[in-house]
Design a protein around this motif. Structure first.
Motif, mmCIF file in Angstrom:
data_model
loop_
_atom_site.group_PDB
_atom_site.id
_atom_site.type_symbol
_atom_site.label_atom_id
_atom_site.label_comp_id
_atom_site.label_asym_id
_atom_site.label_seq_id
_atom_site.Cartn_x
_atom_site.Cartn_y
_atom_site.Cartn_z
ATOM 1 N N PHE A 184 -5.162 123.696 -57.083
ATOM 2 C CA PHE A 184 -5.210 122.616 -56.118
ATOM 3 C C PHE A 184 -5.589 121.312 -56.793
ATOM 4 C CE2 PHE A 184 -5.918 126.462 -53.636
ATOM 5 C CZ PHE A 184 -5.053 126.284 -52.577
ATOM 6 N N VAL B 132 -0.935 120.421 -48.651
ATOM 7 C CA VAL B 132 -1.324 121.632 -47.931
ATOM 8 C C VAL B 132 -0.877 121.478 -46.481
ATOM 9 C CG1 VAL B 132 -3.278 123.049 -47.200
ATOM 10 C CG2 VAL B 132 -3.335 121.913 -49.428
ATOM 11 N N MET C 219 0.951 125.778 -49.735
ATOM 12 C CA MET C 219 0.711 124.611 -50.581
ATOM 13 C C MET C 219 1.961 124.270 -51.367
ATOM 14 S SD MET C 219 -1.638 126.397 -53.503
ATOM 15 C CE MET C 219 -1.211 125.489 -54.956
#
Length: 128
Positions: A38, A44, A103
């Motif tokens: 991330f 997201v 994601m």
């Protein structure tokens, strides 16, 4: 303004100390996501809705799922929830494992050599 301002019962606050629950408590002592990479610009989005009484989800995770009904970057999620980016990354990893979010990782640097992209970034910065 954080999304917790809308739900005062979802945040514990001391009069002078601020939030009482520290980030390492929210992540159960974890400092790295178990799954997924991330970056701050990773997008997201929620793919499965949750109810406010979803078993095993903290108020912060519920807030993130609600916030990500529209795609959000990790940086935006951290800003809206008023949580450190590292904490958000760990919580997102948990939500990814449980199937609540999807994601989209940012493109690699080899894809970033397009002059049109740089012009778009400059135009966006000028617009600020």
């Amino acid at each position: 303004m954080s999304i917790f301002d809308e739900q005062p019962e979802a945040q514990w606050v001391g009069d002078e100390a601020g939030p009482i629950v520290r980030p390492y408590v929210l992540t159960r002592g974890r400092t790295e996501p178990a799954r997924g990479r991330f970056d701050l610009i990773t997008l997201v989005v929620t793919i499965r809705q949750v109810s406010s009484r979803e078993p095993g989800l903290d108020p912060e995770c519920l807030a993130i799922v609600r916030l990500c009904r529209q795609a959000q970057s990790v940086a935006e999620i951290a800003a809206h929830t008023n949580l450190p980016a590292g904490t958000v990354r760990v919580l997102l990893s948990d939500l990814l494992d449980q199937g609540f979010i999807a994601m989209q990782e940012p493109h690699s640097e080899t894809d970033m050599h397009d002059e049109m992209l740089y012009r778009a970034v400059l135009d966006g910065l000028r617009a600020l």
